[in-house]
Write an enzyme that holds these catalytic residues in place. Structure first.
Site, PDB file in Angstrom:
ATOM      1  N   GLN A   1     -79.160  73.154 -14.263  1.00  0.00           N
ATOM      2  CA  GLN A   1     -80.068  73.207 -16.061  1.00  0.00           C
ATOM      3  C   GLN A   1     -80.911  74.290 -14.800  1.00  0.00           C
ATOM      4  O   GLN A   1     -81.067  75.349 -15.778  1.00  0.00           O
ATOM      5  CB  GLN A   1     -80.859  71.470 -16.388  1.00  0.00           C
ATOM      6  CG  GLN A   1     -81.134  72.145 -17.996  1.00  0.00           C
ATOM      7  CD  GLN A   1     -81.200  71.142 -18.139  1.00  0.00           C
ATOM      8  OE1 GLN A   1     -80.679  69.765 -17.732  1.00  0.00           O
ATOM      9  NE2 GLN A   1     -81.437  70.975 -19.443  1.00  0.00           N
ATOM     10  N   ASP A   2     -82.219  73.904 -14.643  1.00  0.00           N
ATOM     11  CA  ASP A   2     -82.557  74.796 -14.348  1.00  0.00           C
ATOM     12  C   ASP A   2     -83.381  74.826 -13.202  1.00  0.00           C
ATOM     13  O   ASP A   2     -83.103  73.704 -12.158  1.00  0.00           O
ATOM     14  CB  ASP A   2     -84.538  75.023 -15.293  1.00  0.00           C
ATOM     15  CG  ASP A   2     -85.167  74.220 -15.171  1.00  0.00           C
ATOM     16  OD1 ASP A   2     -84.764  73.081 -15.085  1.00  0.00           O
ATOM     17  OD2 ASP A   2     -86.398  74.122 -15.841  1.00  0.00           O
ATOM     18  N   PRO A   3     -83.921  75.748 -12.715  1.00  0.00           N
ATOM     19  CA  PRO A   3     -83.998  75.215 -10.609  1.00  0.00           C
ATOM     20  C   PRO A   3     -85.699  74.153 -11.101  1.00  0.00           C
ATOM     21  O   PRO A   3     -86.262  73.964 -11.415  1.00  0.00           O
ATOM     22  CB  PRO A   3     -84.754  76.538 -10.289  1.00  0.00           C
ATOM     23  CG  PRO A   3     -84.513  77.734 -11.620  1.00  0.00           C
ATOM     24  CD  PRO A   3     -84.591  76.561 -12.663  1.00  0.00           C
TER      25      PRO A   3
ATOM     26  N   VAL B   1     -80.722  78.322 -16.377  1.00  0.00           N
ATOM     27  CA  VAL B   1     -81.576  78.794 -16.303  1.00  0.00           C
ATOM     28  C   VAL B   1     -81.735  79.059 -15.024  1.00  0.00           C
ATOM     29  O   VAL B   1     -82.270  78.703 -14.624  1.00  0.00           O
ATOM     30  CB  VAL B   1     -82.912  77.543 -16.970  1.00  0.00           C
ATOM     31  CG1 VAL B   1     -84.512  78.892 -16.992  1.00  0.00           C
ATOM     32  CG2 VAL B   1     -82.263  78.287 -18.311  1.00  0.00           C
TER      33      VAL B   1
ATOM     34  N   HIS C   1     -88.505  73.226 -17.677  1.00  0.00           N
ATOM     35  CA  HIS C   1     -88.259  73.745 -18.016  1.00  0.00           C
ATOM     36  C   HIS C   1     -88.810  74.892 -18.985  1.00  0.00           C
ATOM     37  O   HIS C   1     -88.132  75.082 -20.443  1.00  0.00           O
ATOM     38  CB  HIS C   1     -87.217  73.012 -19.684  1.00  0.00           C
ATOM     39  CG  HIS C   1     -86.369  71.756 -18.671  1.00  0.00           C
ATOM     40  ND1 HIS C   1     -85.532  72.336 -18.414  1.00  0.00           N
ATOM     41  CD2 HIS C   1     -87.055  70.487 -18.965  1.00  0.00           C
ATOM     42  CE1 HIS C   1     -85.090  70.906 -17.954  1.00  0.00           C
ATOM     43  NE2 HIS C   1     -85.824  69.244 -18.191  1.00  0.00           N
TER      44      HIS C   1
END
Length: 228
Positions: A63-65, A125, A134
């Site tokens: 999803q995101d880092p 992302v 997020h």
């Protein structure tokens, strides 16, 4: 039809698009304002550095880092050497230990050896503000990673997409299932892993799908550079 497009070609097209210019500009301004943004600038595009377009065999969408210090380095789920495996990665290791005969859970969470074998470890992302999960969602990165997935879909055949959780599965809507293989399960996060990620056997299934195409399987034991 497959062509010999490289990630450089794909990125060059996107870099000219206003949304991409705006995204990079926003991230650059945040860094310039003194905010800590992960991963470091040099690592943002590492997924493409370690797994060239024609070498991709398996795609794992994150999803995101990670948003803690010294964790994110541009490969989804992976952390730098010397950093303990975060909870989702610990569950990935748990599943590997039950799925792959002889797999021993490593003491590190550095997955670059997967990337070098053709596992594209792609977050949807590519940046995040420290401590703010997020925080860089809906800036434009999602458009970029949609284009990346579209390029994989069009330029390659027989890829194995591992889609864990609803976020990754929505991204999978653009993949042609007649050309590629999609394996779905809940996310390996502690909140959902027990609902079907643990026991999914995606890693052995991915290797079977590769071997059916005459491709070498992935060695799922993550190796540090000195062990390679």
């Amino acid at each position: 039809m497959a062509t010999s497009l490289t990630w450089h070609d794909v990125l060059a097209q996107e870099k000219q698009q206003p949304y991409f210019i705006n995204t990079l500009e926003f991230v650059g301004k945040e860094r310039a304002a003194g905010k800590t943004i992960y991963p470091p600038q040099k690592d943002v595009f590492n997924a493409f550095r370690f797994t060239e377009l024609h070498q991709v065999k398996v795609v794992i969408l994150g999803q995101d880092p990670y948003h803690g210090p010294n964790q994110a380095h541009g490969l989804s789920f992976s952390v730098r050497p010397g950093v303990p495996a975060p909870p989702s990665l610990a569950n990935i290791y748990k599943e590997l230990a039950s799925d792959i005969p002889g797999f021993e859970i490593p003491r590190h969470g550095f997955l670059q050896s997967w990337a070098e074998q053709g596992v594209l470890l792609l977050n949807t992302v590519l940046t995040v503000e420290a401590g703010q999960a997020h925080s860089h969602a809906n800036l434009g990165w999602e458009t970029f990673t949609d284009r990346v997935i579209a390029a994989l879909n069009e330029q390659r055949e027989g890829l194995v997409f591992l889609l864990w959780g609803s976020h990754a599965q929505k991204k999978g809507n653009i993949i042609d299932q007649r050309r590629h293989h999609i394996l779905k399960s809940p996310h390996p996060s502690p909140l959902s892993a027990h609902r079907g990620f643990l026991g999914c056997k995606h890693f052995s299934q991915a290797n079977q799908l590769l071997e059916q195409q005459g491709l070498s399987p992935i060695d799922w034991t993550p190796r540090l550079p000195e062990e390679a």
